[in-house]
Design a protein around this motif. Sequence first.
Motif, mmCIF file in Angstrom:
data_model
loop_
_atom_site.group_PDB
_atom_site.id
_atom_site.type_symbol
_atom_site.label_atom_id
_atom_site.label_comp_id
_atom_site.label_asym_id
_atom_site.label_seq_id
_atom_site.Cartn_x
_atom_site.Cartn_y
_atom_site.Cartn_z
ATOM 1 N N ALA A 130 6.945 8.469 -1.564
ATOM 2 C CA ALA A 130 5.953 9.227 -2.166
ATOM 3 C C ALA A 130 4.607 9.452 -1.367
ATOM 4 C CB ALA A 130 5.528 8.512 -3.609
ATOM 5 N N PHE A 131 4.788 8.785 -0.134
ATOM 6 C CA PHE A 131 3.512 8.570 0.516
ATOM 7 C C PHE A 131 3.667 9.133 1.802
ATOM 8 C CE2 PHE A 131 0.844 6.481 3.678
ATOM 9 C CZ PHE A 131 -0.440 7.230 3.597
ATOM 10 N N TRP A 174 -0.789 1.689 2.194
ATOM 11 C CA TRP A 174 -1.284 2.640 1.057
ATOM 12 C C TRP A 174 -0.822 1.993 -0.095
ATOM 13 C CZ3 TRP A 174 3.130 4.174 -1.835
ATOM 14 C CH2 TRP A 174 2.777 5.415 -3.050
ATOM 15 N N SER A 232 -3.242 -0.709 -1.122
ATOM 16 C CA SER A 232 -4.543 0.104 -1.794
ATOM 17 C C SER A 232 -4.320 0.415 -2.920
ATOM 18 C CB SER A 232 -4.694 1.306 -0.662
ATOM 19 O OG SER A 232 -5.025 1.005 0.427
ATOM 20 N N ARG A 233 -3.145 1.073 -3.273
ATOM 21 C CA ARG A 233 -2.636 1.389 -4.799
ATOM 22 C C ARG A 233 -2.659 0.327 -5.842
ATOM 23 N NH1 ARG A 233 2.331 2.075 -7.192
ATOM 24 N NH2 ARG A 233 2.313 3.861 -8.353
ATOM 25 N N ASP A 234 -2.148 -0.972 -5.354
ATOM 26 C CA ASP A 234 -2.219 -1.995 -5.978
ATOM 27 C C ASP A 234 -3.531 -2.465 -6.358
ATOM 28 O OD1 ASP A 234 0.563 -2.331 -5.981
ATOM 29 O OD2 ASP A 234 0.506 -3.904 -4.435
ATOM 30 N N GLU A 235 -4.669 -2.273 -5.388
ATOM 31 C CA GLU A 235 -5.933 -2.865 -5.732
ATOM 32 C C GLU A 235 -6.631 -1.753 -6.615
ATOM 33 O OE1 GLU A 235 -8.420 -3.037 -2.333
ATOM 34 O OE2 GLU A 235 -10.291 -3.452 -3.300
ATOM 35 N N ALA A 236 -6.279 -0.477 -6.436
ATOM 36 C CA ALA A 236 -6.856 0.591 -7.495
ATOM 37 C C ALA A 236 -6.308 0.180 -8.729
ATOM 38 C CB ALA A 236 -6.479 1.836 -7.109
ATOM 39 N N VAL A 270 -8.526 -2.479 -10.151
ATOM 40 C CA VAL A 270 -9.977 -1.917 -10.210
ATOM 41 C C VAL A 270 -9.719 -1.243 -11.699
ATOM 42 C CG1 VAL A 270 -11.527 -0.084 -9.976
ATOM 43 C CG2 VAL A 270 -10.900 -1.635 -7.933
ATOM 44 N N GLU A 271 -8.734 -0.478 -12.064
ATOM 45 C CA GLU A 271 -8.651 0.181 -13.392
ATOM 46 C C GLU A 271 -8.491 -0.895 -14.579
ATOM 47 O OE1 GLU A 271 -9.376 4.012 -13.069
ATOM 48 O OE2 GLU A 271 -8.793 2.965 -14.798
ATOM 49 N N ALA A 305 -4.704 9.917 -11.037
ATOM 50 C CA ALA A 305 -5.168 10.150 -9.584
ATOM 51 C C ALA A 305 -5.190 8.922 -8.804
ATOM 52 C CB ALA A 305 -6.788 10.782 -9.518
ATOM 53 N N TYR A 306 -5.686 7.827 -9.415
ATOM 54 C CA TYR A 306 -5.788 6.589 -8.662
ATOM 55 C C TYR A 306 -4.429 6.020 -8.284
ATOM 56 C CZ TYR A 306 -4.220 3.985 -13.057
ATOM 57 O OH TYR A 306 -3.845 3.557 -14.155
ATOM 58 N N ASP A 332 -2.065 7.879 -7.144
ATOM 59 C CA ASP A 332 -2.034 8.863 -5.919
ATOM 60 C C ASP A 332 -0.412 9.048 -5.557
ATOM 61 O OD1 ASP A 332 -2.693 10.158 -3.575
ATOM 62 O OD2 ASP A 332 -2.121 8.400 -2.137
ATOM 63 N N GLN A 333 0.280 9.507 -6.526
ATOM 64 C CA GLN A 333 1.697 9.885 -6.607
ATOM 65 C C GLN A 333 2.034 11.425 -7.031
ATOM 66 O OE1 GLN A 333 2.855 6.536 -9.035
ATOM 67 N NE2 GLN A 333 3.367 7.769 -10.718
ATOM 68 N N THR A 334 1.514 12.190 -6.041
ATOM 69 C CA THR A 334 1.371 13.618 -6.212
ATOM 70 C C THR A 334 2.695 14.185 -6.205
ATOM 71 O OG1 THR A 334 0.752 14.068 -3.948
ATOM 72 C CG2 THR A 334 -1.057 14.089 -5.539
#
Lengths: 244, 244
Positions: free
Chosen positions: B15-16, B130, B133-137, B140-141, B234-235, B237-239
């Motif tokens: 996905a990235f 990536w 970073s996504r895990d950390e986001a 945060v959520e 968005a956090y 990040d899987q567009t």
Amino acid sequence: MTSAERSPLTRKLSAFVALSEDELAVLERLHQRRRSFTAGRDMVHQGQSARVAYILSAGWVCSYKLQPDGTRQIVDFQVPGDFLGLRSVLLRTSDHSFEPIVDIEAAEVLTSDLLEAFTQTPRLATAILWAASRDEAMVVEHLVGIGRRDAGARMAHFLLELASRLALVGMGSKEGYDCPLTQYHLADTLGLSAVHVNRVLRQLREEGLVTFRDAHVTFHDYGGLVDLAGFDPAYLDQTGPLLK
Amino acid sequence: MTSAERSPLTRKLSAFVALSEDELAVLERLHQRRRSFTAGRDMVHQGQSARVAYILSAGWVCSYKLQPDGTRQIVDFQVPGDFLGLRSVLLRTSDHSFEPIVDIEAAEVLTSDLLEAFTQTPRLATAILWAASRDEAMVVEHLVGIGRRDAGARMAHFLLELASRLALVGMGSKEGYDCPLTQYHLADTLGLSAVHVNRVLRQLREEGLVTFRDAHVTFHDYGGLVDLAGFDPAYLDQTGPLLK
């Protein structure tokens, strides 16, 4: 001694790994694009596509998320030697906002600079990953604090964590540290009201543990505060000759 | 097609970035040491010095921190394709514990394997960063959820996030997904009591939004739930052509 050798980031990373001359040179180049930002004005907005990170060299910043109802949750604070937006460099949008609490100095780092530095010196990449891992461990602690600690332990833990982080860059000790945060910052961090923050700080002061007044935190009984908070600094992973 | 090409981690990282044959081969080698773990028995203990991470290929795991008073805060869940303990590889002690929720399959990754892979293929390193970073986001959520969302929005946000994450590895959709979590897991994640969790789930069901029953989450009104939660993926990040 080069400027990078003296930089707070260099001091911080040295707690993890002894950097070679080559690695210090690469780190120095990351500090080239120096910029200043004014207190209270957002540097990066939530939702902004910002493929740039910053290395903070002077001043304090807070990172936060705004909720649809307008309330604000502060996720973390950045102090000298910390990265800002390291996560956003890889995610396609910034998942939170950054606001300087005082006027600050920072070096701008582009994604391409960072990836180039990673390729040149894998050991420096590992050190920066260490710093990122430590940042995430702090967010986890904040999550646990809000989810499971009462207001007094939550405040105590927060003030002790800042002391350890600042000690790593020579700005704090078991005696205390300068701290520009307001009660509103503390409230938005700890999930408390400003009135509640006031009450908790008064209580900690009356118990002879810590005073936060006139932009300075003074520890009266560091060990007592550690006990109250259940503070175990292992997650900060700074086993050097510091607070631990 | 090699086993790594088929692995959930490969699907997720795709996905990235589109991985080359060489990069897929390096990723495959990271999957060599396959291990099984039994539900309910901790894999890594908080405070343990564990310089090993895992790539989860089947099953669910939760990561949590125990507080001195015995209460538990669940920090996050891991689903197939997720790393376990990526952070602990660089920090000198594990800052939380991992418990398989069902019997799981995972590949063991040593720090040295990971650093070697990073040096060989910087693009793969970036993809793994990536994911980190996504895990950390996500953490945060969760922090924002516990700090600032009411119980209904918190639950809705959590169930929607899991749907997006599972969709990325072909295990969920806007219709729903299989979910082995108990009400105790939900309670320890969301900072609620089990009784409160029950009440919130009943309310969401009665409002015709979502049903969580018999280990399955069924969305009745996906859009309505997104509105209630204020969920903006968005956090994550899987567009790709997924839930977004």
